[in-house]
Scaffold this motif. Structure first.
Motif, PDB file in Angstrom:
ATOM      1  N   HIS A 248      -2.731  32.843   1.633  1.00  0.00           N
ATOM      2  CA  HIS A 248      -3.071  31.926   0.990  1.00  0.00           C
ATOM      3  C   HIS A 248      -3.135  30.301   2.161  1.00  0.00           C
ATOM      4  CE1 HIS A 248      -4.505  27.962  -1.708  1.00  0.00           C
ATOM      5  NE2 HIS A 248      -3.237  27.653  -0.784  1.00  0.00           N
ATOM      6  N   PHE A 249      -3.948  30.311   2.583  1.00  0.00           N
ATOM      7  CA  PHE A 249      -3.680  28.858   3.741  1.00  0.00           C
ATOM      8  C   PHE A 249      -4.330  27.999   3.706  1.00  0.00           C
ATOM      9  CE2 PHE A 249      -5.476  27.913   8.237  1.00  0.00           C
ATOM     10  CZ  PHE A 249      -3.938  27.055   8.775  1.00  0.00           C
ATOM     11  N   GLN A 250      -4.067  26.117   3.826  1.00  0.00           N
ATOM     12  CA  GLN A 250      -4.638  24.771   3.281  1.00  0.00           C
ATOM     13  C   GLN A 250      -4.044  24.481   4.657  1.00  0.00           C
ATOM     14  OE1 GLN A 250      -3.242  24.369  -0.427  1.00  0.00           O
ATOM     15  NE2 GLN A 250      -3.436  22.585   0.445  1.00  0.00           N
ATOM     16  N   VAL A 251      -4.666  23.092   4.513  1.00  0.00           N
ATOM     17  CA  VAL A 251      -4.209  22.114   5.645  1.00  0.00           C
ATOM     18  C   VAL A 251      -3.913  21.099   4.882  1.00  0.00           C
ATOM     19  CG1 VAL A 251      -4.459  20.623   8.416  1.00  0.00           C
ATOM     20  CG2 VAL A 251      -5.104  23.409   8.299  1.00  0.00           C
ATOM     21  N   SER A 252      -2.821  20.369   4.877  1.00  0.00           N
ATOM     22  CA  SER A 252      -3.416  19.197   4.223  1.00  0.00           C
ATOM     23  C   SER A 252      -2.509  18.077   4.501  1.00  0.00           C
ATOM     24  CB  SER A 252      -1.857  19.166   3.276  1.00  0.00           C
ATOM     25  OG  SER A 252      -2.299  20.336   2.217  1.00  0.00           O
ATOM     26  N   ASP A 253      -2.281  16.486   4.128  1.00  0.00           N
ATOM     27  CA  ASP A 253      -2.042  15.290   4.792  1.00  0.00           C
ATOM     28  C   ASP A 253      -1.188  14.964   4.156  1.00  0.00           C
ATOM     29  OD1 ASP A 253      -2.163  14.211   2.217  1.00  0.00           O
ATOM     30  OD2 ASP A 253      -3.872  12.920   2.811  1.00  0.00           O
ATOM     31  N   HIS A 254      -0.123  16.375   3.960  1.00  0.00           N
ATOM     32  CA  HIS A 254       1.396  15.711   3.694  1.00  0.00           C
ATOM     33  C   HIS A 254       1.842  17.025   3.156  1.00  0.00           C
ATOM     34  CE1 HIS A 254       5.007  14.410   1.038  1.00  0.00           C
ATOM     35  NE2 HIS A 254       4.603  13.265   1.646  1.00  0.00           N
ATOM     36  N   PRO A 255       2.892  16.831   4.018  1.00  0.00           N
ATOM     37  CA  PRO A 255       4.095  18.555   3.270  1.00  0.00           C
ATOM     38  C   PRO A 255       4.239  19.297   1.947  1.00  0.00           C
ATOM     39  CG  PRO A 255       5.580  17.057   3.933  1.00  0.00           C
ATOM     40  CD  PRO A 255       4.342  16.179   4.122  1.00  0.00           C
ATOM     41  N   ASP A 256       4.440  18.570   0.881  1.00  0.00           N
ATOM     42  CA  ASP A 256       4.252  18.261  -0.470  1.00  0.00           C
ATOM     43  C   ASP A 256       2.939  19.667  -1.062  1.00  0.00           C
ATOM     44  OD1 ASP A 256       5.340  18.654  -2.964  1.00  0.00           O
ATOM     45  OD2 ASP A 256       6.573  17.341  -3.016  1.00  0.00           O
ATOM     46  N   LEU A 257       2.580  20.232  -0.681  1.00  0.00           N
ATOM     47  CA  LEU A 257       1.453  20.100  -2.053  1.00  0.00           C
ATOM     48  C   LEU A 257       1.045  19.545  -3.374  1.00  0.00           C
ATOM     49  CD1 LEU A 257      -1.415  21.949  -2.200  1.00  0.00           C
ATOM     50  CD2 LEU A 257       0.030  24.080  -2.479  1.00  0.00           C
ATOM     51  N   PHE A 258       2.660  19.400  -3.697  1.00  0.00           N
ATOM     52  CA  PHE A 258       2.188  19.474  -5.196  1.00  0.00           C
ATOM     53  C   PHE A 258       2.110  17.905  -5.483  1.00  0.00           C
ATOM     54  CE2 PHE A 258       3.791  23.742  -4.978  1.00  0.00           C
ATOM     55  CZ  PHE A 258       2.649  24.299  -5.602  1.00  0.00           C
ATOM     56  N   ARG A 259       2.936  17.141  -4.514  1.00  0.00           N
ATOM     57  CA  ARG A 259       2.830  15.559  -4.966  1.00  0.00           C
ATOM     58  C   ARG A 259       1.785  15.020  -4.851  1.00  0.00           C
ATOM     59  NH1 ARG A 259       1.136  12.099  -0.045  1.00  0.00           N
ATOM     60  NH2 ARG A 259       2.149  10.209  -0.532  1.00  0.00           N
ATOM     61  N   ASP A 260       1.274  13.536  -5.757  1.00  0.00           N
ATOM     62  CA  ASP A 260       0.178  13.482  -6.247  1.00  0.00           C
ATOM     63  C   ASP A 260      -0.267  12.445  -4.752  1.00  0.00           C
ATOM     64  OD1 ASP A 260       0.600  13.941  -8.964  1.00  0.00           O
ATOM     65  OD2 ASP A 260       1.315  12.373  -9.673  1.00  0.00           O
ATOM     66  N   GLY A 261      -1.152  12.535  -4.912  1.00  0.00           N
ATOM     67  CA  GLY A 261      -1.511  11.990  -3.782  1.00  0.00           C
ATOM     68  C   GLY A 261      -2.083  12.831  -2.474  1.00  0.00           C
ATOM     69  N   THR A 262      -1.741  14.260  -2.631  1.00  0.00           N
ATOM     70  CA  THR A 262      -1.762  14.727  -1.012  1.00  0.00           C
ATOM     71  C   THR A 262      -3.304  15.342  -1.527  1.00  0.00           C
ATOM     72  OG1 THR A 262      -0.080  16.072  -1.869  1.00  0.00           O
ATOM     73  CG2 THR A 262      -1.183  17.285  -0.246  1.00  0.00           C
ATOM     74  N   LYS A 263      -3.965  15.154  -0.007  1.00  0.00           N
ATOM     75  CA  LYS A 263      -5.071  15.686  -0.074  1.00  0.00           C
ATOM     76  C   LYS A 263      -4.530  17.257   1.160  1.00  0.00           C
ATOM     77  CE  LYS A 263      -7.076  10.848  -0.399  1.00  0.00           C
ATOM     78  NZ  LYS A 263      -6.253  10.582  -0.923  1.00  0.00           N
ATOM     79  N   SER A 264      -6.298  17.996   0.296  1.00  0.00           N
ATOM     80  CA  SER A 264      -6.230  19.165   1.459  1.00  0.00           C
ATOM     81  C   SER A 264      -7.416  18.089   2.824  1.00  0.00           C
ATOM     82  CB  SER A 264      -6.722  20.493   0.888  1.00  0.00           C
ATOM     83  OG  SER A 264      -7.403  21.121   1.554  1.00  0.00           O
ATOM     84  N   LEU A 265      -7.730  19.088   4.162  1.00  0.00           N
ATOM     85  CA  LEU A 265      -8.642  18.630   4.444  1.00  0.00           C
ATOM     86  C   LEU A 265      -9.826  19.849   5.151  1.00  0.00           C
ATOM     87  CD1 LEU A 265      -5.592  16.990   7.071  1.00  0.00           C
ATOM     88  CD2 LEU A 265      -7.165  15.821   5.857  1.00  0.00           C
ATOM     89  N   ASN A 266     -10.664  19.516   5.311  1.00  0.00           N
ATOM     90  CA  ASN A 266     -11.445  20.720   6.365  1.00  0.00           C
ATOM     91  C   ASN A 266     -11.019  21.352   6.868  1.00  0.00           C
ATOM     92  OD1 ASN A 266     -12.978  22.762   5.395  1.00  0.00           O
ATOM     93  ND2 ASN A 266     -15.057  20.859   5.215  1.00  0.00           N
ATOM     94  N   ILE A 267     -11.272  22.320   7.019  1.00  0.00           N
ATOM     95  CA  ILE A 267     -10.544  23.138   8.268  1.00  0.00           C
ATOM     96  C   ILE A 267     -11.509  23.340   9.987  1.00  0.00           C
ATOM     97  CG2 ILE A 267      -8.937  25.436   9.732  1.00  0.00           C
ATOM     98  CD1 ILE A 267      -8.665  25.532   5.892  1.00  0.00           C
TER      99      ILE A 267
END
Length: 285
Positions: A248-267
């Motif tokens: 499973h690979f993704q890029v996000s705007d915050h290091p905590d995937l499970f934090r409210d408000g974290t957004k996944s970024l189109n790669i």
């Protein structure tokens, strides 16, 4: 090939229903299926085939209407029976779809991998409904339409298990986990530690890449160390919320995937690689 949408549009709901496997028919009566089908296809003139792949002896077929807002999914076994069937409204998030990471990423592995989940609607990517995972990908290794050879209850039977996982771009390692046991394939998954063993890399510009479900004890980088694109960071495993070996690979705007408000970024993939469900992508040697 079963042309499920044509049967539905032609009013042949009972013909299609007879192809449903017994457990599927236990979930819905023919009358209920006919009513749902008529409601779903109202105003649609045609559905078009967008995916037809066989994986581990199950054939996956997807169709989409002209508007791109309605999809139909079928899973068919070796006997030609429909064992899974979904009517899939396709919600789109065009604003975030068009917003790509500033960092350019290489594929985080060597060789050819199959994209099991990846894309910009739920038929291609079940992560898409969750803002924090919307553009995540799940990839596996395959040979002749199979993800494993031999005993399916052994992780070592899966072609992805133990394969090298590489940093997709240069950055600083800011978090790791290396002590989560690998699951028995197609058994009970670890929902309390959903990412399993993982590496998180900070690439600057509030962009963080996550490499999840790594093999127990295989993470070979330390927190605070710098990595270059292509550096080995661990091995593919089956830890966390995972039923078989995959990355499973993704890029996000915050290091905590499970934090409210974290957004996944189109790669933003190097070379504009198309990483979407059903594609074979090649990370090279």
């Amino acid at each position: 090939m079963v042309d499920a949408p044509k049967l539905m549009l032609d009013g042949e709901h009972r013909v299609l229903y007879e192809l449903f496997e017994e457990e599927l028919r236990a979930l819905v009566t023919v009358e209920q299926f006919e009513a749902m089908s008529k409601e779903y296809t109202a105003g649609v003139s045609a559905f078009h085939l967008v995916l037809d792949n066989t994986m581990n002896k199950l054939r996956m077929i997807h169709w989409m209407d002209d508007s791109g807002t309605k999809g139909i999914q079928a899973m068919i076994d070796e006997a030609g029976m429909i064992v899974g069937f979904m009517l899939s409204p396709l919600e789109r998030f065009s604003e975030s779809d068009s917003r790509y990471s500033a960092t350019t990423f290489k594929l985080p592995f060597k060789g050819k991998w199959y994209v099991f989940w990846g894309g910009e609607h739920v038929m291609d990517n079940y992560h898409y409904v969750e803002e924090s995972q919307r553009y995540a990908i799940d990839v596996v290794r395959t040979e002749e339409g199979m993800t494993y050879h031999g005993d399916p209850d052994l992780n070592e039977s899966y072609f992805a298990f133990g394969e090298e996982i590489l940093a997709g771009a240069s950055g600083k390692v800011i978090a790791i986990e290396n002590n989560i046991a690998d699951n028995v394939p197609v058994g009970v998954v670890n929902e309390t530690e959903p990412a399993g063993n993982y590496v998180i890399i900070d690439h600057g510009s509030h962009e963080y890449s996550l490499y999840a479900h790594l093999k127990l004890g295989s993470v070979c980088v330390l927190e605070g160390t710098d990595v270059e694109s292509g550096d080995r960071i661990g091995l593919c495993g089956n830890s966390g919320n995972s039923s078989e070996a995959h990355l499973h690979f993704q890029v996000s705007d915050h290091p905590d995937l499970f934090r409210d408000g974290t957004k996944s970024l189109n790669i933003n993939w190097l070379g504009d690689v198309k990483v979407r469900k059903g594609e074979i992508v090649d990370g090279g040697k």
